[in-house]
Scaffold this active site. Structure first.
Site, PDB file in Angstrom:
ATOM      1  N   GLU A 152       0.861   3.962   1.813  1.00 39.75           N
ATOM      2  CA  GLU A 152       1.359   4.455   3.104  1.00 39.75           C
ATOM      3  C   GLU A 152       2.621   3.702   3.527  1.00 39.75           C
ATOM      4  OE1 GLU A 152      -3.225   4.201   3.518  1.00 39.75           O
ATOM      5  OE2 GLU A 152      -1.648   3.249   2.344  1.00 39.75           O
TER       6      GLU A 152
ATOM      7  N   CYS B 231      -1.653  -0.733   7.438  1.00 45.58           N
ATOM      8  CA  CYS B 231      -0.959   0.547   7.280  1.00 45.58           C
ATOM      9  C   CYS B 231      -1.058   1.385   8.548  1.00 45.58           C
ATOM     10  CB  CYS B 231      -1.494   1.303   6.068  1.00 45.58           C
ATOM     11  SG  CYS B 231      -0.994   0.544   4.506  1.00 45.58           S
TER      12      CYS B 231
ATOM     13  N   CYS C 182      -5.708   1.220   5.767  1.00 45.73           N
ATOM     14  CA  CYS C 182      -6.199  -0.056   6.286  1.00 45.73           C
ATOM     15  C   CYS C 182      -5.546  -0.334   7.642  1.00 45.73           C
ATOM     16  CB  CYS C 182      -5.869  -1.181   5.304  1.00 45.73           C
ATOM     17  SG  CYS C 182      -4.107  -1.617   5.256  1.00 45.73           S
TER      18      CYS C 182
ATOM     19  N   HIS D 161       0.826  -1.207   0.000  1.00 46.22           N
ATOM     20  CA  HIS D 161       0.000   0.000   0.000  1.00 46.22           C
ATOM     21  C   HIS D 161       0.861   1.259   0.000  1.00 46.22           C
ATOM     22  CE1 HIS D 161      -3.847  -2.117   1.673  1.00 46.22           C
ATOM     23  NE2 HIS D 161      -3.485  -2.552   0.480  1.00 46.22           N
TER      24      HIS D 161
END
Length: 161
Positions: free
Chosen positions: A81, A108, A105, A79
């Site tokens: 992040e 993250c 999420c 992801h």
């Protein structure tokens, strides 16, 4: 009296714009998410977007969302992040702020908390009712990480590249 411009973009517009522009680097056919990490004094520290880890070919790994877990993207995509956190080479991110185009999420959120990031500014929270996002908010709240939705100004910014 000063003749300086008054229509310049705000810090939030600037950094969310950078996050969204970073997301445009993603090769994911469904979701392009970007992140921009900023210091307390408004310096860009790192950026990231959702994609496969270095060395994992985006032509050989799956981009689909359906099918067996081994054969879809979810086991492989990093992801935005986490990519932004891992891309940072300058030391500590303690006290930083992260701008993201999609609410983080739970995985993250763990990385954000562990990295010492204190503020999350997000553009979209389309999975707000999912267990992952609810768990994310629970952890961010417990860790004292502030989060707020980006306030759109409806300013149109056009780049001709």
């Amino acid at each position: 009296m000063s003749d300086k411009r008054t229509d310049y973009i705000s810090w939030d517009e600037y950094f969310m714009g950078v996050a969204m522009l970073s997301g445009m680097r993603s090769k994911d056919p469904n979701t392009q998410v970007g992140a921009c990490i900023v210091s307390e004094d408004n310096k860009i520290l790192s950026m990231g977007y959702n994609g496969f880890p270095c060395g994992c070919s985006d032509d050989e790994f799956p981009w689909c969302r359906e099918g067996a877990p081994y054969d879809n993207k979810y086991f492989y995509v990093t992801h935005s992040e986490l990519n932004a956190i891992l891309n940072y080479r300058g030391g500590s991110l303690e006290g930083a702020k992260i701008y993201v185009s999609l609410f983080p999420c739970n995985e993250c959120a763990k990385a954000i908390i562990q990295a010492g990031i204190k503020t999350v500014v997000y553009s979209n929270d389309k999975y707000a009712d999912s267990d992952s996002t609810r768990a994310s908010k629970r952890m961010l709240d417990a860790a004292g990480v502030r989060y707020y939705k980006y306030s759109y100004t409806n300013r149109k910014i056009e780049l001709n590249l």
